[in-house]
Write a protein that holds these residues in place. Structure first.
Motif, PDB file in Angstrom:
ATOM      1  N   MET A   1       0.845  -1.172   0.000  1.00  0.00           N
ATOM      2  CA  MET A   1       0.000   0.000   0.000  1.00  0.00           C
ATOM      3  C   MET A   1       0.895   1.240   0.000  1.00  0.00           C
ATOM      4  SD  MET A   1      -3.041   0.584   2.491  1.00  0.00           S
ATOM      5  CE  MET A   1      -3.904   2.035   2.686  1.00  0.00           C
ATOM      6  N   PRO A   2       0.572   2.205  -0.831  1.00  0.00           N
ATOM      7  CA  PRO A   2       1.399   3.412  -0.908  1.00  0.00           C
ATOM      8  C   PRO A   2       1.407   4.189   0.412  1.00  0.00           C
ATOM      9  CG  PRO A   2      -0.085   3.272  -2.776  1.00  0.00           C
ATOM     10  CD  PRO A   2      -0.478   2.194  -1.835  1.00  0.00           C
ATOM     11  N   THR A   3       2.521   4.787   0.680  1.00  0.00           N
ATOM     12  CA  THR A   3       2.663   5.596   1.888  1.00  0.00           C
ATOM     13  C   THR A   3       2.427   7.067   1.550  1.00  0.00           C
ATOM     14  OG1 THR A   3       5.012   5.916   1.492  1.00  0.00           O
ATOM     15  CG2 THR A   3       4.376   3.999   2.821  1.00  0.00           C
ATOM     16  N   ALA A   4       2.387   7.890   2.580  1.00  0.00           N
ATOM     17  CA  ALA A   4       2.211   9.324   2.369  1.00  0.00           C
ATOM     18  C   ALA A   4       3.373   9.888   1.559  1.00  0.00           C
ATOM     19  CB  ALA A   4       2.087  10.049   3.702  1.00  0.00           C
ATOM     20  N   THR A   5       4.575   9.370   1.796  1.00  0.00           N
ATOM     21  CA  THR A   5       5.739   9.843   1.042  1.00  0.00           C
ATOM     22  C   THR A   5       5.612   9.481  -0.432  1.00  0.00           C
ATOM     23  OG1 THR A   5       7.093   9.503   3.005  1.00  0.00           O
ATOM     24  CG2 THR A   5       8.257   9.775   0.922  1.00  0.00           C
ATOM     25  N   LEU A  26      -1.811  17.098   0.944  1.00  0.00           N
ATOM     26  CA  LEU A  26      -2.627  16.267   0.066  1.00  0.00           C
ATOM     27  C   LEU A  26      -2.250  14.793   0.191  1.00  0.00           C
ATOM     28  CD1 LEU A  26      -2.787  18.378  -3.210  1.00  0.00           C
ATOM     29  CD2 LEU A  26      -4.703  17.715  -1.767  1.00  0.00           C
ATOM     30  N   ALA A  27      -0.958  14.532   0.268  1.00  0.00           N
ATOM     31  CA  ALA A  27      -0.483  13.154   0.379  1.00  0.00           C
ATOM     32  C   ALA A  27      -0.970  12.513   1.668  1.00  0.00           C
ATOM     33  CB  ALA A  27       1.040  13.121   0.301  1.00  0.00           C
ATOM     34  N   LEU A  28      -0.941  13.258   2.750  1.00  0.00           N
ATOM     35  CA  LEU A  28      -1.416  12.722   4.022  1.00  0.00           C
ATOM     36  C   LEU A  28      -2.908  12.406   3.960  1.00  0.00           C
ATOM     37  CD1 LEU A  28      -0.603  11.979   6.858  1.00  0.00           C
ATOM     38  CD2 LEU A  28      -1.082  14.317   7.547  1.00  0.00           C
ATOM     39  N   LYS A  29      -3.683  13.293   3.343  1.00  0.00           N
ATOM     40  CA  LYS A  29      -5.117  13.040   3.192  1.00  0.00           C
ATOM     41  C   LYS A  29      -5.362  11.799   2.342  1.00  0.00           C
ATOM     42  CE  LYS A  29      -6.826  17.760   3.637  1.00  0.00           C
ATOM     43  NZ  LYS A  29      -7.505  18.872   2.953  1.00  0.00           N
ATOM     44  N   LYS A  32      -4.479   8.593   4.327  1.00  0.00           N
ATOM     45  CA  LYS A  32      -5.513   8.277   5.315  1.00  0.00           C
ATOM     46  C   LYS A  32      -6.756   7.712   4.642  1.00  0.00           C
ATOM     47  CE  LYS A  32      -4.188  11.565   8.905  1.00  0.00           C
ATOM     48  NZ  LYS A  32      -4.586  12.790   9.629  1.00  0.00           N
ATOM     49  N   ARG A  33      -7.146   8.311   3.525  1.00  0.00           N
ATOM     50  CA  ARG A  33      -8.327   7.830   2.814  1.00  0.00           C
ATOM     51  C   ARG A  33      -8.090   6.424   2.260  1.00  0.00           C
ATOM     52  NH1 ARG A  33     -10.987  11.669  -1.521  1.00  0.00           N
ATOM     53  NH2 ARG A  33     -11.350  12.816   0.404  1.00  0.00           N
ATOM     54  N   ALA A  34      -6.913   6.176   1.729  1.00  0.00           N
ATOM     55  CA  ALA A  34      -6.593   4.846   1.209  1.00  0.00           C
ATOM     56  C   ALA A  34      -6.625   3.807   2.332  1.00  0.00           C
ATOM     57  CB  ALA A  34      -5.227   4.862   0.528  1.00  0.00           C
ATOM     58  N   GLU A  35      -6.126   4.173   3.491  1.00  0.00           N
ATOM     59  CA  GLU A  35      -6.143   3.261   4.638  1.00  0.00           C
ATOM     60  C   GLU A  35      -7.579   2.949   5.062  1.00  0.00           C
ATOM     61  OE1 GLU A  35      -4.935   0.701   7.508  1.00  0.00           O
ATOM     62  OE2 GLU A  35      -3.690   1.623   5.975  1.00  0.00           O
ATOM     63  N   ARG A  36      -8.414   3.980   5.115  1.00  0.00           N
ATOM     64  CA  ARG A  36      -9.822   3.768   5.485  1.00  0.00           C
ATOM     65  C   ARG A  36     -10.521   2.865   4.482  1.00  0.00           C
ATOM     66  NH1 ARG A  36     -10.174   9.403   6.387  1.00  0.00           N
ATOM     67  NH2 ARG A  36     -11.375   9.564   4.498  1.00  0.00           N
TER      68      ARG A  36
END
Length: 68
Positions: A1-5, A26-29, A32-36
């Motif tokens: 799974m891709p990370t924020a970086t 944007l990357a952090l958002k 988080k959305r991908a994780e959810r």
């Protein structure tokens, strides 16, 4: 799974006019959305909620499971 970086690098490549801080936010958002999306709902539960089923017998089986 891709990370924020990883998302940050992709965003920076796709939109070089954005500042680094905006790319990071944007990357952090996105991370988080991908994780959810991976943890909130099971794939088959989501299909059942949407009423999507490739096989009509599967819908009948789910209805029978819900009523028993």
């Amino acid at each position: 799974m891709p990370t924020a970086t990883g998302f940050e690098k992709r965003i920076a490549l796709a939109a070089p006019q954005l500042s680094r801080s905006k790319c990071q936010r944007l990357a952090l958002k996105l991370a988080k959305r991908a994780e959810r999306m991976q943890t909130v709902e099971d794939f088959y539960t989501a299909l059942r909620v949407l009423g999507v089923s490739p096989d009509p017998t599967a819908l009948d089986a789910i209805r029978r499971m819900e009523t028993t």
